[in-house]
Design a protein around this motif. Structure first.
Motif, mmCIF file in Angstrom:
data_model
loop_
_atom_site.group_PDB
_atom_site.id
_atom_site.type_symbol
_atom_site.label_atom_id
_atom_site.label_comp_id
_atom_site.label_asym_id
_atom_site.label_seq_id
_atom_site.Cartn_x
_atom_site.Cartn_y
_atom_site.Cartn_z
ATOM 1 N N LEU A 1 0.803 -1.225 0.000
ATOM 2 C CA LEU A 1 0.000 0.000 0.000
ATOM 3 C C LEU A 1 0.838 1.278 0.000
ATOM 4 O O LEU A 1 0.271 2.374 -0.021
ATOM 5 N N LEU A 2 2.156 1.168 0.039
ATOM 6 C CA LEU A 2 2.998 2.359 0.141
ATOM 7 C C LEU A 2 2.804 3.258 -1.081
ATOM 8 O O LEU A 2 3.132 2.877 -2.205
ATOM 9 N N PRO A 3 2.273 4.462 -0.899
ATOM 10 C CA PRO A 3 1.888 5.300 -2.054
ATOM 11 C C PRO A 3 3.033 5.641 -3.006
ATOM 12 O O PRO A 3 2.849 5.632 -4.213
ATOM 13 N N THR A 4 4.221 5.951 -2.473
ATOM 14 C CA THR A 4 5.312 6.309 -3.375
ATOM 15 C C THR A 4 5.712 5.126 -4.249
ATOM 16 O O THR A 4 6.037 5.292 -5.430
ATOM 17 N N ALA A 5 5.653 3.904 -3.692
ATOM 18 C CA ALA A 5 5.974 2.716 -4.481
ATOM 19 C C ALA A 5 4.907 2.461 -5.532
ATOM 20 O O ALA A 5 5.215 2.073 -6.665
ATOM 21 N N VAL A 6 3.646 2.694 -5.173
ATOM 22 C CA VAL A 6 2.549 2.505 -6.130
ATOM 23 C C VAL A 6 2.668 3.513 -7.266
ATOM 24 O O VAL A 6 2.542 3.175 -8.445
ATOM 25 N N ARG A 7 2.923 4.750 -6.900
ATOM 26 C CA ARG A 7 3.004 5.800 -7.920
ATOM 27 C C ARG A 7 4.058 5.490 -8.975
ATOM 28 O O ARG A 7 3.806 5.584 -10.184
ATOM 29 N N TYR A 8 5.248 5.103 -8.532
ATOM 30 C CA TYR A 8 6.323 4.884 -9.493
ATOM 31 C C TYR A 8 6.324 3.476 -10.058
ATOM 32 O O TYR A 8 7.214 3.129 -10.840
ATOM 33 N N SER A 9 5.313 2.691 -9.675
ATOM 34 C CA SER A 9 5.029 1.440 -10.380
ATOM 35 C C SER A 9 4.005 1.672 -11.488
ATOM 36 O O SER A 9 3.630 0.734 -12.189
ATOM 37 N N GLN A 10 3.568 2.916 -11.641
ATOM 38 C CA GLN A 10 2.574 3.250 -12.660
ATOM 39 C C GLN A 10 3.104 4.287 -13.643
ATOM 40 O O GLN A 10 2.331 4.973 -14.302
ATOM 41 N N GLU A 11 4.429 4.398 -13.722
ATOM 42 C CA GLU A 11 5.036 5.319 -14.674
ATOM 43 C C GLU A 11 6.017 4.560 -15.561
ATOM 44 O O GLU A 11 6.646 3.588 -15.130
ATOM 45 N N VAL A 12 6.158 5.051 -16.771
ATOM 46 C CA VAL A 12 7.074 4.424 -17.728
ATOM 47 C C VAL A 12 8.481 4.927 -17.430
ATOM 48 O O VAL A 12 9.101 5.661 -18.208
ATOM 49 N N ARG A 13 8.962 4.550 -16.236
ATOM 50 C CA ARG A 13 10.309 4.916 -15.803
ATOM 51 C C ARG A 13 10.933 3.731 -15.077
ATOM 52 O O ARG A 13 10.289 2.694 -14.864
ATOM 53 N N MET A 14 12.161 3.887 -14.647
ATOM 54 C CA MET A 14 12.968 2.753 -14.185
ATOM 55 C C MET A 14 12.909 2.492 -12.685
ATOM 56 O O MET A 14 13.557 1.570 -12.190
ATOM 57 N N TYR A 15 12.097 3.226 -11.940
ATOM 58 C CA TYR A 15 12.233 3.182 -10.482
ATOM 59 C C TYR A 15 11.765 1.865 -9.866
ATOM 60 O O TYR A 15 12.369 1.379 -8.911
ATOM 61 N N SER A 16 10.699 1.272 -10.359
ATOM 62 C CA SER A 16 10.267 -0.013 -9.803
ATOM 63 C C SER A 16 11.228 -1.130 -10.203
ATOM 64 O O SER A 16 11.465 -2.064 -9.432
ATOM 65 N N LEU A 17 11.795 -1.045 -11.396
ATOM 66 C CA LEU A 17 12.790 -2.036 -11.812
ATOM 67 C C LEU A 17 14.033 -1.928 -10.930
ATOM 68 O O LEU A 17 14.614 -2.945 -10.527
ATOM 69 N N LEU A 18 14.425 -0.701 -10.605
ATOM 70 C CA LEU A 18 15.561 -0.497 -9.719
ATOM 71 C C LEU A 18 15.297 -1.121 -8.349
ATOM 72 O O LEU A 18 16.212 -1.695 -7.734
ATOM 73 N N ALA A 19 14.059 -1.029 -7.877
ATOM 74 C CA ALA A 19 13.712 -1.634 -6.586
ATOM 75 C C ALA A 19 13.918 -3.145 -6.609
ATOM 76 O O ALA A 19 14.378 -3.736 -5.627
ATOM 77 N N VAL A 20 13.612 -3.777 -7.734
ATOM 78 C CA VAL A 20 13.825 -5.219 -7.857
ATOM 79 C C VAL A 20 15.305 -5.546 -7.731
ATOM 80 O O VAL A 20 15.704 -6.448 -6.982
ATOM 81 N N TRP A 21 16.146 -4.807 -8.463
ATOM 82 C CA TRP A 21 17.586 -5.080 -8.413
ATOM 83 C C TRP A 21 18.146 -4.885 -7.008
ATOM 84 O O TRP A 21 18.892 -5.732 -6.508
ATOM 85 N N LEU A 22 17.795 -3.761 -6.365
ATOM 86 C CA LEU A 22 18.441 -3.425 -5.093
ATOM 87 C C LEU A 22 17.891 -4.237 -3.928
ATOM 88 O O LEU A 22 18.647 -4.617 -3.027
ATOM 89 N N LEU A 23 16.585 -4.511 -3.913
ATOM 90 C CA LEU A 23 16.061 -5.396 -2.881
ATOM 91 C C LEU A 23 16.599 -6.810 -3.072
ATOM 92 O O LEU A 23 16.929 -7.505 -2.099
ATOM 93 N N GLY A 24 16.685 -7.243 -4.330
ATOM 94 C CA GLY A 24 17.240 -8.563 -4.610
ATOM 95 C C GLY A 24 18.692 -8.658 -4.176
ATOM 96 O O GLY A 24 19.122 -9.670 -3.595
#
Length: 534
Positions: free
Chosen positions: A140-163
């Motif tokens: 439910l974290l709003p900032t994570a939701v917001r940037y999971s709905q844009e054609v940008r690299m931020y959610s992909l970056l989260a996958v790499w760094l959390l992984g």
């Protein structure tokens, strides 16, 4: 009678086997406790995925992805981000098309994966209950939701760094298993090729091993292990092909400032730090809030983080790792921004994922007599997040940038000219444009004669090679035979195109998404008067 007794004995004998089977089935189901949380994350990230129009940053992603691989590498090198996301986006579009639902799904799906990784990481650091709480808060974290709905690299970056952080945790617990470091190398390298702020995660991981240094016997300290240094050396080697491009970009910082690609953010101040926390959880800077409320919630979260770290007595210091993941990037970028403002929410949203996990750990570690306090904290955090999601999802589909563009598409006539006042409008306009017009970017010189044309760095790299056809320094420089012109600009005063040449008459206009499309007919042409002039 004898047969009845035998049947009863067979039934009794079968009960243990039935019980074991039932327990195994229940155990299998219980191992899927994370599925509803991931489903929640998916529902939230795909809800209204296409409601908001494509904006400038997203448009730049799409323009970059259109280049052939070699050209994409070159133009990404002149942009302010590395190329990996754009290369993946290019392949994604070839497979699934460039509809708004498709291109944003390439961010929504990694956003869901990041929640799953957050749950996995929490489970490795703490209990299942903590992982459940963290999963809900991450979903439910709003900032994570917001940037999971844009054609940008931020959610992909989260996958790499959390992984990568998860791989590091596995290695810390099993230092002899170098396969975890191999996975770490792959994930961190992918992070570096996705966003430059991956460097902050390197600092986090080194700092975490530094924290563990005091708890480890001499000779077993992970920070001194050759395997760790070798792994980081391999990451550097893998990054060497891109390093010259990064150094070249650093040398052209002033050109990026001129183009507005960096340096546009307001200077930071005392309120910037709590404002960033509010943005993470509420999607509102909070500067208009009642002052005690503005300070109270960020201070409460700071207190939760501080107490959780202070009470962190576990061997592998999980709370310390999460606190470093959240605070080192946040405070470092905040400090740097006093010199060069880069304190931008989307650059830090991946590190904000540490906050809900820390809150979950704090709640989980409360003694049973304080269970009511844990429940209250959880309800409070979820409540704030829900308000933040409401702010995210409050989108008027009739007041979006695509509305004026579609108005132009419907009313466009052959040989019409289309001129845009700003690069950000240009980048998003290209996606929606269905005309055959050569879009032009209005670049009037400053009063002192200084040109305002973009240069070959930042967003300018996407159009500079066609600058001769795209840039328009004066409206009067339009071809003499031009009869109708569409001007696309902000709908706020002052008019970006003022003063207009003599003889221009406005026929129609359409607003949407902060922009305004106006159709003008040129009544001073030498040939027959166009319709609308008589």
């Amino acid at each position: 009678m004898r047969r009845s007794v035998v049947e009863q004995n067979e039934k009794v004998a079968a009960l243990p086997a039935y019980s074991r089977l039932t327990w195994e089935r229940a155990g299998w189901i219980s191992r899927l406790w994370w599925v509803p949380i991931v489903a929640l994350a998916m529902a939230v990230r795909f809800y209204q995925l296409t409601a908001a129009a494509i904006w400038g940053d997203e448009g730049s992603s799409l323009l970059l992805s259109e280049y052939a691989v070699g050209d994409l590498w070159f133009h990404a090198a002149h942009d302010v981000h590395p190329p990996l996301y754009f290369l993946i986006l290019r392949g994604w579009i070839e497979l699934f098309g460039d509809s708004i639902g498709s291109i944003r799904s390439m961010s929504a799906i990694p956003g869901v994966v990041a929640v799953g990784l957050g749950i996995w990481l929490t489970r490795q650091l703490s209990t299942r209950r903590a992982a459940v709480l963290a999963g809900v808060l991450l979903a439910l974290l709003p900032t994570a939701v917001r940037y999971s709905q844009e054609v940008r690299m931020y959610s992909l970056l989260a996958v790499w760094l959390l992984g990568a952080t998860l791989a590091l945790v596995y290695w810390v617990r099993n230092p002899e298993r170098t396969r975890y470091l191999a996975m770490y190398v792959v994930l961190m390298s992918a992070g570096f090729y996705t966003h430059y702020f991956t460097a902050l995660c390197v600092l986090v991981h080194w700092a975490y091993l530094g924290v563990l240094w005091r708890t480890q016997p001499r000779g077993q300290r992970l920070l001194a292990r050759p395997a760790w240094w070798l792994s980081n050396s391999v990451i550097v080697l893998l990054y060497l092909p891109w390093l010259p491009n990064l150094l070249d970009l650093v040398q052209h910082v002033e050109q990026l400032k001129v183009g507005g690609d960096i340096g546009w953010e307001d200077p930071v101040g005392l309120l910037s730090l709590p404002s960033m926390i509010w943005q993470f959880v509420l999607q509102d800077e909070g500067v208009g809030f009642w002052a005690p409320l503005f300070w109270a919630f960020p201070m409460l979260l700071a207190g939760i983080v501080g107490v959780t770290v202070w009470r962190d007595r576990e061997h592998y210091r999980p709370a310390s790792l999460l606190a470093l993941f959240l605070l080192v990037p946040l405070l470092l970028v905040y400090g740097v921004s006093f010199v060069s403002p880069v304190f931008i929410e989307r650059y830090l949203t991946v590190y904000a994922l540490g906050l809900p996990i820390l809150v979950a750990l704090a709640i989980d570690r409360l003694p049973s007599r304080l269970a009511w306090l844990g429940a209250a904290l959880f309800v409070l955090f979820v409540g704030v997040e829900l308000v933040g999601l409401k702010n995210n999802f409050t989108v008027d589909e009739h007041d979006q940038f695509n509305v004026p563009v579609e108005f132009v598409n419907r009313n466009y006539q052959e040989d019409d000219r289309i001129v845009l006042s700003d690069m950000m409008w240009y980048l998003s306009y290209v996606y929606y444009d269905q005309t055959d017009a050569q879009l032009q970017l209005y670049t009037p010189p400053k009063p002192d004669g200084t040109p305002t044309r973009p240069n070959a760095y930042g967003f300018g790299t996407l159009v500079d090679q066609d600058g001769g056809r795209i840039y328009l320094d004066r409206l009067s420089a339009l071809p003499a035979e031009t009869r109708r012109v569409w001007l696309i600009s902000s709908n706020e005063a002052p008019d970006d195109f003022a003063p207009l040449p003599e003889g221009w008459r406005e026929l129609s206009r359409q607003d949407g998404g902060g922009a305004r499309a106006r159709l003008f007919v040129l009544c001073n042409v030498a040939s027959a008067q166009p319709e609308g002039c008589r």
